[in-house]
Enzyme design. Structure first.
Site, short mmCIF file in Angstrom:
data_model
loop_
_atom_site.label_atom_id
_atom_site.label_comp_id
_atom_site.label_asym_id
_atom_site.label_seq_id
_atom_site.Cartn_x
_atom_site.Cartn_y
_atom_site.Cartn_z
N ALA A 164 -26.05 -9.35 -10.58
CA ALA A 164 -25.86 -10.45 -9.95
C ALA A 164 -24.66 -11.17 -10.44
O ALA A 164 -24.17 -12.24 -9.89
CB ALA A 164 -26.88 -11.46 -10.24
N GLY B 105 -24.42 -8.45 -29.13
CA GLY B 105 -25.45 -9.01 -29.93
C GLY B 105 -25.81 -8.09 -31.06
O GLY B 105 -25.71 -6.76 -30.82
N HIS C 182 6.54 25.94 9.82
CA HIS C 182 7.42 24.84 9.64
C HIS C 182 7.28 23.77 10.58
O HIS C 182 7.17 24.22 12.01
CB HIS C 182 8.94 25.30 9.76
N SER D 3 10.54 28.30 18.83
CA SER D 3 10.81 27.12 18.16
C SER D 3 10.98 26.07 19.19
O SER D 3 11.44 26.22 20.34
CB SER D 3 12.05 27.21 17.49
N ARG E 199 13.90 26.19 30.62
CA ARG E 199 14.77 25.71 29.95
C ARG E 199 15.80 25.45 30.62
O ARG E 199 16.15 25.93 31.78
CB ARG E 199 15.17 26.89 29.02
#
Length: 454
Positions: free
Chosen positions: A8, A135, A359, A401, A436
């Site tokens: 608490a 204590g 990569h 790639s 391409r």
């Protein structure tokens, strides 16, 4: 046995809006560690007393086996336990624990409970080199505990005592109920101390016994961020020691964080600065490079994870090679001898044996066959802005790639994709597919000349 956990407190010295018991040790709330220890004792009733931030604490640790009592005002430990009394079984003894003391072992508590039995009051004590603030345990000439005196109420002679009260007690619940009803708050703190039950026990002729933990750190409480950091380091040191004793090689035992469960096979090596979260298993011969973060994952036998990798809810197959600087996201499953190299991210993808993406690639929502080569700069374009779609790459494919695979799309067995291809429909087996732009050379072109500033 009843177990009551006091949770608490506000934790003013934490300087935080987060309730003190929810501050993490090893990535989990302190209170969660205490609950785990309590459950190891198989209590019949488990009660958490909440107060400051009660709703957040309840939400964080709610479970079928946990009951909650609320202490609206924090008026001391005795007052806190009073709030739990309606939930306790008087036929069983009650053990009182603390939500900000996360390192106490189940073995220590079992020893205390065994010492107390069902008829005695048991107190967990420890000898402190510097007992300031704690204590003190006051014993009579015969060595019996007669009372516990708090620092602010102690005489000079009592302050010289080095045996201190940890606050953890166990006693018959019927006696506890009676003793708590007689507590007074006429002390320097104006609080109802649980420790005052010792004097009541002595007055009633109930024997008070003690037990000690295996190490002082088991009883350390957390009241500040400094103490939290100290407890964290102790815990991590314990984890490192456990791994070393099990045969794991840690290149620096002081620089590893285990924030969950880490299990290792034989001949595992872990470099510095690694963090393991959730459940992680490293099989025989695994080598983990420096500064990796691995969460809820398995790394197969003989695999190597190079430095600075992040692996989250993934499986790395035997003899795999990961990184450096690779990221495996949830749902990744890699077969044997798969290579995922630097700056490659894999998410929700299955990659079969001997395939490589060495990569600068993203492989997401994909099924990749065996012996596939994924070239640098390859992207599986899995997201159309609304939905995710899968890419299927069959065995023995070579992807050049800077290739984009616009999902959903399939690359058939043995196909080759030329560099720079944007694939939008199926690539047939054993053929070269490329898209391409035609290369042009403009003979009359001249590079612009930079104009002088006016």
């Amino acid at each position: 046995m009843n177990i009551v956990i006091l949770a608490a407190g506000m934790g003013k010295r934490m300087y935080s809006d987060l309730p003190k018991v929810l501050h993490p040790v090893a990535g989990r709330p302190m209170l969660a560690h205490v609950l785990d220890t309590a459950r190891a004792l198989s209590p019949s009733r488990l009660v958490v007393v909440v107060g400051h931030g009660a709703a957040r604490v309840r939400e964080a640790v709610a479970a079928d086996d946990v009951a909650f009592a609320e202490q609206p005002q924090q008026l001391g430990t005795g007052h806190a336990v009073m709030q739990a009394l309606p939930l306790l079984d008087d036929s069983q003894p009650t053990l009182v624990l603390y939500g900000d003391v996360p390192l106490t072992s189940a073995a220590t508590l079992q020893a205390l409970v065994a010492e107390a039995g069902t008829q005695r009051l048991g107190v967990l004590t420890v000898e402190m080199p510097d007992p300031t603030g704690y204590g003190r345990i006051v014993r009579d000439a015969a060595g019996s505990i007669v009372r516990i005196v708090e620092q602010k109420d102690a005489s000079e002679a009592e302050k010289a005592i080095r045996e201190i009260n940890t606050g953890i007690i166990v006693c018959p619940t019927g006696h506890l109920r009676k003793w708590l009803s007689t507590l007074r708050n006429d002390n320097a703190q104006g609080e109802y101390y649980l420790t005052d039950t010792v004097e009541r026990a002595v007055a009633d002729g109930v024997e008070t016994v003690s037990a000690q933990p295996a190490a002082i750190w088991e009883t350390l409480g957390v009241n500040s961020k400094l103490q939290l950091a100290e407890v964290e380091r102790i815990h991590q040191g314990n984890q490192a020691r456990r791994l070393l004793e099990a045969g794991v090689t840690l290149l620096d035992p002081a620089r590893i964080d285990v924030r969950g469960e880490l299990s290792c096979g034989r001949d595992v090596t872990i470099d510095v600065g690694c963090v393991f979260e959730g459940r992680v298993h490293l099989e025989d011969g695994v080598r983990i490079g420096a500064h990796c973060v691995i969460r809820n994952s398995t790394v197969g036998a003989g695999a190597q994870v190079h430095p600075f990798c992040h692996i989250d809810e993934a499986r790395v197959g035997p003899a795999g090679r990961i990184g450096p600087y690779a990221r495996l996201r949830p749902g990744t499953e890699l077969g044997e001898d798969v290579h995922i190299g630097n700056f490659v991210e894999v998410k929700n993808a299955q990659v079969a044996a001997h395939s490589k993406a060495n990569h600068l690639a993203y492989v997401g929502d994909a099924t990749v066959g065996s012996r596939v080569n994924i070239g640098a700069g390859t992207i599986t374009c899995n997201y159309d802005g609304v939905n995710k779609h899968r890419t299927v790459i069959e065995d023995d494919v070579f992807i050049g790639s800077d290739t984009q695979l616009v999902a959903p799309v399939t690359v058939r067995r043995g196909a080759t994709l030329g560099a720079g291809t944007t694939l939008t429909k199926e690539a047939p087996a054993d053929k070269l597919t490329l898209s391409r732009a035609k290369q042009l050379t403009i003979d009359a072109w001249q590079r612009p000349v930079k104009q002088p500033k006016k």
